[in-house]
Design an enzyme around this catalytic site. Structure first.
Site, mmCIF file in Angstrom:
data_model
loop_
_atom_site.group_PDB
_atom_site.id
_atom_site.type_symbol
_atom_site.label_atom_id
_atom_site.label_comp_id
_atom_site.label_asym_id
_atom_site.label_seq_id
_atom_site.Cartn_x
_atom_site.Cartn_y
_atom_site.Cartn_z
ATOM 1 N N HIS A 78 -54.794 -56.759 -18.165
ATOM 2 C CA HIS A 78 -55.606 -56.395 -17.109
ATOM 3 C C HIS A 78 -55.024 -56.530 -16.024
ATOM 4 O O HIS A 78 -53.497 -56.946 -15.918
ATOM 5 C CB HIS A 78 -57.171 -57.173 -16.869
ATOM 6 C CG HIS A 78 -56.733 -58.950 -17.169
ATOM 7 N ND1 HIS A 78 -56.418 -59.505 -15.860
ATOM 8 C CD2 HIS A 78 -57.216 -59.557 -17.923
ATOM 9 C CE1 HIS A 78 -56.294 -60.632 -16.512
ATOM 10 N NE2 HIS A 78 -56.941 -60.742 -17.555
ATOM 11 N N HIS A 112 -52.668 -59.776 -15.335
ATOM 12 C CA HIS A 112 -51.551 -59.845 -16.231
ATOM 13 C C HIS A 112 -50.348 -58.989 -15.552
ATOM 14 O O HIS A 112 -49.291 -59.397 -15.221
ATOM 15 C CB HIS A 112 -51.680 -59.293 -17.408
ATOM 16 C CG HIS A 112 -52.548 -60.154 -18.364
ATOM 17 N ND1 HIS A 112 -53.929 -59.857 -18.876
ATOM 18 C CD2 HIS A 112 -52.619 -61.462 -18.771
ATOM 19 C CE1 HIS A 112 -54.486 -60.667 -19.535
ATOM 20 N NE2 HIS A 112 -53.540 -61.849 -19.793
ATOM 21 N N GLY A 171 -50.339 -67.487 -13.983
ATOM 22 C CA GLY A 171 -51.481 -67.362 -13.089
ATOM 23 C C GLY A 171 -51.957 -68.676 -12.679
ATOM 24 O O GLY A 171 -52.379 -69.368 -13.491
ATOM 25 N N LEU A 220 -60.534 -61.954 -13.111
ATOM 26 C CA LEU A 220 -60.313 -61.045 -14.004
ATOM 27 C C LEU A 220 -59.725 -61.961 -15.243
ATOM 28 O O LEU A 220 -59.039 -62.974 -15.322
ATOM 29 C CB LEU A 220 -59.060 -60.030 -14.012
ATOM 30 C CG LEU A 220 -59.287 -58.946 -12.864
ATOM 31 C CD1 LEU A 220 -58.300 -57.957 -12.741
ATOM 32 C CD2 LEU A 220 -60.797 -58.217 -13.076
HETATM 33 P P1 AMP Z 1 -53.811 -64.978 -20.990
HETATM 34 O O1 AMP Z 1 -53.330 -63.715 -21.665
HETATM 35 O O2 AMP Z 1 -55.161 -65.231 -20.724
HETATM 36 O O3 AMP Z 1 -52.923 -66.067 -21.880
HETATM 37 O O4 AMP Z 1 -52.943 -65.092 -19.658
HETATM 38 C C1 AMP Z 1 -51.696 -64.897 -19.774
HETATM 39 C C2 AMP Z 1 -51.196 -65.138 -18.096
HETATM 40 O O5 AMP Z 1 -52.001 -64.344 -17.209
HETATM 41 C C3 AMP Z 1 -51.390 -66.716 -17.606
HETATM 42 O O6 AMP Z 1 -50.443 -67.053 -17.017
HETATM 43 C C4 AMP Z 1 -52.760 -66.457 -17.068
HETATM 44 O O7 AMP Z 1 -52.904 -67.542 -15.909
HETATM 45 C C5 AMP Z 1 -52.333 -65.022 -16.169
HETATM 46 N N1 AMP Z 1 -53.794 -64.573 -15.883
HETATM 47 C C6 AMP Z 1 -54.800 -64.395 -16.519
HETATM 48 N N2 AMP Z 1 -55.881 -63.925 -15.977
HETATM 49 C C7 AMP Z 1 -55.368 -63.950 -14.357
HETATM 50 C C8 AMP Z 1 -55.870 -63.557 -13.208
HETATM 51 N N3 AMP Z 1 -57.234 -62.996 -13.177
HETATM 52 N N4 AMP Z 1 -54.971 -63.631 -11.984
HETATM 53 C C9 AMP Z 1 -53.983 -64.273 -12.103
HETATM 54 N N5 AMP Z 1 -53.295 -64.717 -13.435
HETATM 55 C C10 AMP Z 1 -54.155 -64.331 -14.685
#
Ligand code: AMP
Length: 281
Positions: free
Chosen positions: A34, A37, A148, A185
């Site tokens: 999203h 990412h 993030g 998100l």
């Molecule tokens: P995930 O796919 O959930 O493991 O997330 C991958 C990376 O994207 C991680 O570093 C998360 O912290 C970051 N991330 C996920 N959602 C958000 C968001 N809404 N805002 C900023 N970073 C995000």
């Protein structure tokens, strides 16, 4: 943009970048991408010559009864989104490619800061994150890695083991990307029903309300209780509502900057969020 599914293929793809001393930026993800990412990728593009995004749903960071099997896997859609933001290489390995068939005998446990918040309700979760991120760092060997602030505790854990183990990567934290109504998100937002999606922004609203109350001089304990009440009244089952110093240590002095943390379930979907509250000196 290339997609590599093996460590060997990725290493070969990065060979030219390495020999010509290009800076490599790395964004680890579990896919189902999203704008949150994609903003990490945009930051990486600003700072680095070559950007690698990994898409890997890491089994060892999911606990029993969690959503490893049902976690959305949308590689084709993710590839289009990544091409649009200028990602250079997608690394999308299989579980077998990452962990092989032999048992893994090495673990990475970061003490202290993993004992509470998400560490308490998700035992072993941060060990799983530390192991996979370390493996990915060794495979990609990036100069910079982007995470993030949405997963604030995860970011702190990663910074800690990178420092403790002298891993030669600079970790960059990127602010939370939110929907227009304030909801952070998350790939897990897709699990929400239409009605739950309408309720979900209460998390951010309660954090902003708490910030106002704190700035007006309200007691922290009272403010945390108000958040809990607001969430419970809206239909959440609260996992935790906590406040910490930005380094995750307990709060000792009033009027220092703090971070408010929420984890709460709507039905079976667990959502997390946080907000840094600043006090002017
Ligand atoms: P995930 O796919 O959930 O493991 O997330 C991958 C990376 O994207 C991680 O570093 C998360 O912290 C970051 N991330 C996920 N959602 C958000 C968001 N809404 N805002 C900023 N970073 C995000």
């Amino acid at each position: 943009m290339k997609t590599e599914t093996t460590i060997h293929g990725l290493t070969a793809s990065l060979q030219t970048a390495r020999t010509s001393r290009k800076t490599i930026g790395f964004v680890p993800t579990m896919g189902n991408l999203h704008q949150g990412h994609l903003n990490l990728v945009r930051e990486a593009k600003k700072l680095c010559d070559v950007v690698v995004v990994s898409i890997f749903v890491n089994p060892i960071q999911f606990g029993e009864g969690e959503d490893f099997e049902s976690y959305p896997r949308t590689l084709e859609q993710d590839s289009h989104l990544l091409a649009d933001v200028g990602c250079d290489i997608i690394f999308a390995p299989t579980v077998d490619q990452m962990y092989g068939k032999q048992p893994r005998l090495t673990n990475i446990t970061v003490g202290g800061i993993t004992n509470d918040l998400c560490g308490q309700s998700r035992p072993g979760h941060f060990d799983g994150v530390a192991v996979v991120v370390t493996k990915l760092f060794n495979i990609v060997q990036p100069n910079f890695a982007f995470f993030g602030q949405k997963d604030y505790q995860q970011l702190a854990v990663i910074r800690q083991f990178v420092k403790d183990l002298n891993i030669p990567v600079e970790v960059i934290g990127v602010p939370i990307t939110r929907a227009e109504d304030g909801l952070a998100l998350s790939s897990r937002n897709g699990y929400l029903t239409e009605d739950q999606r309408k309720i979900a922004p209460t998390i951010y609203q309660s954090l902003k309300q708490a910030e106002k109350e704190l700035h007006a001089g309200a007691a922290l304990s009272e403010v945390l209780l108000n958040i809990k009440t607001q969430l419970t009244d809206a239909g959440f089952v609260v996992d935790y509502v906590e406040a910490r110093q930005p380094n995750l240590q307990p709060i000792e002095i009033f009027n220092q900057d703090i971070v408010l943390f929420i984890a709460a379930k709507l039905g079976s979907t667990r959502l997390i969020d946080n907000l840094q509250v600043q006090f002017k000196a």
